[in-house]
Scaffold this active site. Sequence first.
Site, short mmCIF file in Angstrom:
data_model
loop_
_atom_site.label_atom_id
_atom_site.label_comp_id
_atom_site.label_asym_id
_atom_site.label_seq_id
_atom_site.Cartn_x
_atom_site.Cartn_y
_atom_site.Cartn_z
N LYS A 87 0.74 -0.41 -0.10
CA LYS A 87 -0.23 -0.03 0.06
C LYS A 87 1.19 1.38 -0.22
O LYS A 87 2.34 1.43 0.44
CB LYS A 87 -0.72 -0.57 1.53
CG LYS A 87 -2.29 0.82 1.45
CD LYS A 87 -3.23 0.65 2.42
CE LYS A 87 -4.45 1.49 1.92
NZ LYS A 87 -5.03 1.05 3.52
O1 G3P Z 1 -9.13 2.53 4.66
C1 G3P Z 1 -9.62 3.38 4.53
C2 G3P Z 1 -9.50 3.98 6.24
O2 G3P Z 1 -8.74 2.73 7.13
C3 G3P Z 1 -10.12 5.69 6.63
O3 G3P Z 1 -10.74 5.40 7.06
O4 G3P Z 1 -12.93 5.72 9.13
O5 G3P Z 1 -10.21 6.48 8.79
O6 G3P Z 1 -11.59 7.20 7.30
P1 G3P Z 1 -11.55 6.33 8.22
#
Ligand code: G3P
Length: 218
Positions: A87
């Site tokens: 990633k």
């Molecule tokens: O997959 C990306 C993720 O980990 C971010 O999620 O909820 O932190 O915006 P969030």
Amino acid sequence: MKFFIDTANLKDIAEAQALGILDGVTTNPSLMAKEGITGKNNILKHYVDICNLVDGDVSAEVNALDFEGMIKEGEELADLHEQIVVKLPMTKEGIKACKYFSDREIKTNVTLIFSAGQALLAAKAGATYCSPFLGRLDDVSTDGLNLIDEIRQIYDNYGFETQILAASVRHTMHVVNCAKIGADVMTGPLSSIMGLLKHPLTDIGIAQFVADYEKGNK
Ligand code: G3P
């Protein structure tokens, strides 16, 4: 549509895997830290533990921001297990690294995508997955689903094989709407997957069936 779970929590991963519908896992440094996984060796071991729990792709994020550092870290991650996907951040260096890995048939996931132009670049660099962050766009009053829709259109126009991995999914309607648009993959927390099971009419229907069966079979 593939279902990935977005967590480094082994219990949540095992629960989604037990349901039989899990296609992979995404993680990031914040999710690792949330589980208290710190220090390079512990982090690498945790990625292997995740790979041993699931059958599909497991995204492991590099921490370096320079090209050489990304290559060194990415190669180390890719060597850990055949299920690892490297990633990379959506930066100039990240795109260069994506091209490097895709030329060597190492799977990549370009993350932190917030525009259609960024997604186009990721596809040009041969990314296996591009990760537009749906929820974080919604957080700043911008329609995250619209971005997924734009990327779908662009990728379909040219037959790009890069898979749209709708990330930062927060809830069930994100999942359903991504499916309607045609995202290839969604990644979200366990709650966004398990929430899909729920409907009060299903519960009422089951209670009625059970009651009627018991009445007729006393
Ligand atoms: O997959 C990306 C993720 O980990 C971010 O999620 O909820 O932190 O915006 P969030």
